[in-house]
Scaffold this motif. Structure first.
Motif, short mmCIF file in Angstrom:
data_model
loop_
_atom_site.label_atom_id
_atom_site.label_comp_id
_atom_site.label_asym_id
_atom_site.label_seq_id
_atom_site.Cartn_x
_atom_site.Cartn_y
_atom_site.Cartn_z
N ASN A 1 3.49 -0.82 51.45
CA ASN A 1 3.17 -1.08 50.04
C ASN A 1 1.78 -1.65 49.85
N ASN A 2 1.01 -1.73 50.93
CA ASN A 2 -0.38 -2.21 50.88
C ASN A 2 -0.47 -3.66 50.40
N GLN A 3 0.49 -4.48 50.82
CA GLN A 3 0.49 -5.90 50.50
C GLN A 3 -0.28 -6.67 51.57
N GLN A 4 -0.67 -7.90 51.24
CA GLN A 4 -1.33 -8.76 52.21
C GLN A 4 -0.38 -9.02 53.38
N LEU A 5 -0.88 -8.86 54.60
CA LEU A 5 -0.04 -8.97 55.78
C LEU A 5 -0.14 -10.35 56.43
N SER A 6 0.98 -10.81 56.97
CA SER A 6 1.00 -12.04 57.75
C SER A 6 2.09 -11.90 58.80
N ILE A 7 2.01 -12.73 59.84
CA ILE A 7 2.98 -12.60 60.92
C ILE A 7 3.14 -13.94 61.64
N CYS A 8 4.36 -14.20 62.13
CA CYS A 8 4.65 -15.38 62.94
C CYS A 8 5.11 -14.92 64.32
N ILE A 9 4.63 -15.61 65.35
CA ILE A 9 4.92 -15.25 66.74
C ILE A 9 5.59 -16.43 67.43
N LEU A 10 6.55 -16.14 68.30
CA LEU A 10 7.13 -17.19 69.13
C LEU A 10 6.04 -17.76 70.03
N GLU A 11 5.81 -19.05 69.96
CA GLU A 11 4.71 -19.65 70.69
C GLU A 11 5.03 -19.84 72.18
N ASN A 12 3.99 -19.71 72.99
CA ASN A 12 4.06 -19.99 74.43
C ASN A 12 5.25 -19.30 75.10
#
Length: 440
Positions: free
Chosen positions: A321-332
């Motif tokens: 949908n061409n929205q602003q993208l963001s992402i969360c990653i499991l750390e370490n």
């Protein structure tokens, strides 16, 4: 919005389908998988999986299932223009058009972009005449100057499309092997001779659309067939991802490679909602871009999915949908993924009988994901495997425990004539990352 993956049923499709189907539940959306073949018996028996040998069948079924977003991950499908067909019918898509897929479909096209954007990349020259390529090698090969032999066009055989010779005679043989393959398969492709660079090679996957992009953790894949990095090239034996977000090197790669590429794609109308992954080599003079790929790697993507904490369904829909993208990653976290293959891979000739009880056994372990890739039934209704048969993956705090978990599990299966790269990822200790990757 209902989503469909239109694919070939490999472990990459399988892992994406399972994750998307689970993440879509909270949105009361359904996720389907339409397969162009029946090469993965276990996958064919999953809920919401349908056999669609022709795109016309997939289009008809998309109307019936009220599909809004179409996702394609297979490179051959993308290069041939499968996304264009769905896009022309008004579907939102996740994947490049045939024009945009030239980034992977033509090495020369990718090199052209790298040159125009001044992205650091190994020097290369192209030849339409095999004899001219042989002459170039004879004139320029030395103990200090070596080359990699590649096809401009995407080829099915990974052991032919990119070859790393040890000496001049090997290099000449590689050119002959490639030219014979092109001739026998009626493929019109030039021969690319690229400067050989030394260093560690990584895949940097980026989820993008026309307005923004997010960078996923670095991944290293293992293409050589046998432990120790020997044997023929394959489509991939294993991959390891590590979510160290404090890696200074990622900033350098973003500034010198990823951002210039994204800006070029937007400016020249080549940007698309989907995945672009960068094959990057870390040389003594800094990161160099080896190639573009317009879809996730297999098994790299499986390793990445295991450490993506964000809702994948939301990420895919936002990109489409061409929205602003963001992402969360499991750390370490370390995520390790290996393929169990038949002993004659990557040129399998025989099928291996798989015990009927295996499906129950592979569903039992915690923190281990098992995906099939090439499973079918023979004329006696027996389960048989060929090529890359299973993908085994897990996550852990460190590489050693991840590989130990996978090794213990594989040994518990007691499957004869199946093997894997038991050395994949062994260099990824904390000290390796601290020293080599230049942590802030």
């Amino acid at each position: 919005m209902n989503v469909v993956i239109y694919g070939v049923g490999d472990a990459r499709d399988y892992s994406t389908f399972l994750r998307l189907r689970n993440d879509a539940i909270s949105y009361r959306a359904k996720v389907y998988l339409f397969l162009s073949n029946r090469s993965n018996y276990w996958l064919m028996n999953e809920e919401n999986v349908h056999y669609c040998p022709k795109v016309e069948i997939a289009l008809k079924l998309s109307i019936e299932k009220e599909i809004k977003v179409v996702l394609i991950l297979n490179p051959q499908m993308l290069i041939s223009g499968a996304i264009d067909i769905f896009s022309s019918y008004g579907y939102l898509v996740f994947g490049p058009s045939a024009t945009e897929a030239k980034l992977e479909g033509s090495k020369e096209f990718g090199k052209k972009i790298m040159k125009e954007t001044k992205i650091p990349t190994p020097h290369s020259v192209s030849f339409n005449c095999p004899q001219m390529a042989l002459n170039f090698l004879t004139e320029n090969w030395s103990s200090e100057t070596k080359f990699v032999i590649k096809s401009d066009k995407m080829l099915d055989d990974a052991n032919v499309r990119s070859q790393v010779p040890d000496n001049l005679n090997d290099a000449r043989a590689c050119v002959s092997k490639l030219s014979e393959y092109l001739y026998e398969n009626c493929i019109d492709s030039s021969i690319l001779i690229e400067e050989h660079c030394s260093g560690a090679e990584f895949s940097i996957h980026v989820v993008l659309n026309h307005n923004s992009y997010v960078i996923l953790p670095p991944t290293r894949d293992y293409k050589r067939r046998y432990s120790g990095g020997i044997g023929p090239n394959t489509h991939g034996m294993a991959a390891i991802s590590f979510s160290r977000r404090d890696l200074k090197l990622l900033d350098e790669i973003n500034n010198s490679i990823i951002r210039p590429t994204f800006n070029y794609l937007v400016k020249n109308k080549y940007s698309y909602p989907g995945i672009l992954y960068f094959g990057v080599m870390i040389t003594s003079s800094g990161p160099k871009l080896i190639e573009y790929n317009v879809r996730p790697g297999n098994p790299e993507w499986i390793s990445l999915l295991n450490i993506i904490e964000s809702n994948l369904y939301t990420l895919i829909c936002d990109a489409a949908n061409n929205q602003q993208l963001s992402i969360c990653i499991l750390e370490n976290t370390v995520s390790l993924s290996v393929f169990l293959t038949t002993d004659d891979y990557p040129h399998p000739e025989n099928y291996l009988l798989i015990p009927d009880s295996l499906r129950t056994r592979v569903n039992s372990p915690k923190n281990i994901q098992v995906l099939s890739e090439n499973l079918s039934l023979n004329d006696k209704n027996q389960l048989i495997g060929k090529d890359r048969v299973f993908n085994i993956s897990t996550i852990s705090d460190d590489y050693i425990s991840a590989m130990q978990s996978i090794t213990d599990f594989i040994e518990s299966l007691a499957l004869n004539n199946l093997s894997f790269r038991s050395d994949a990822g062994k260099e990824f200790t904390k000290g390796y990352l601290d020293n080599f990757m230049a942590v802030k």
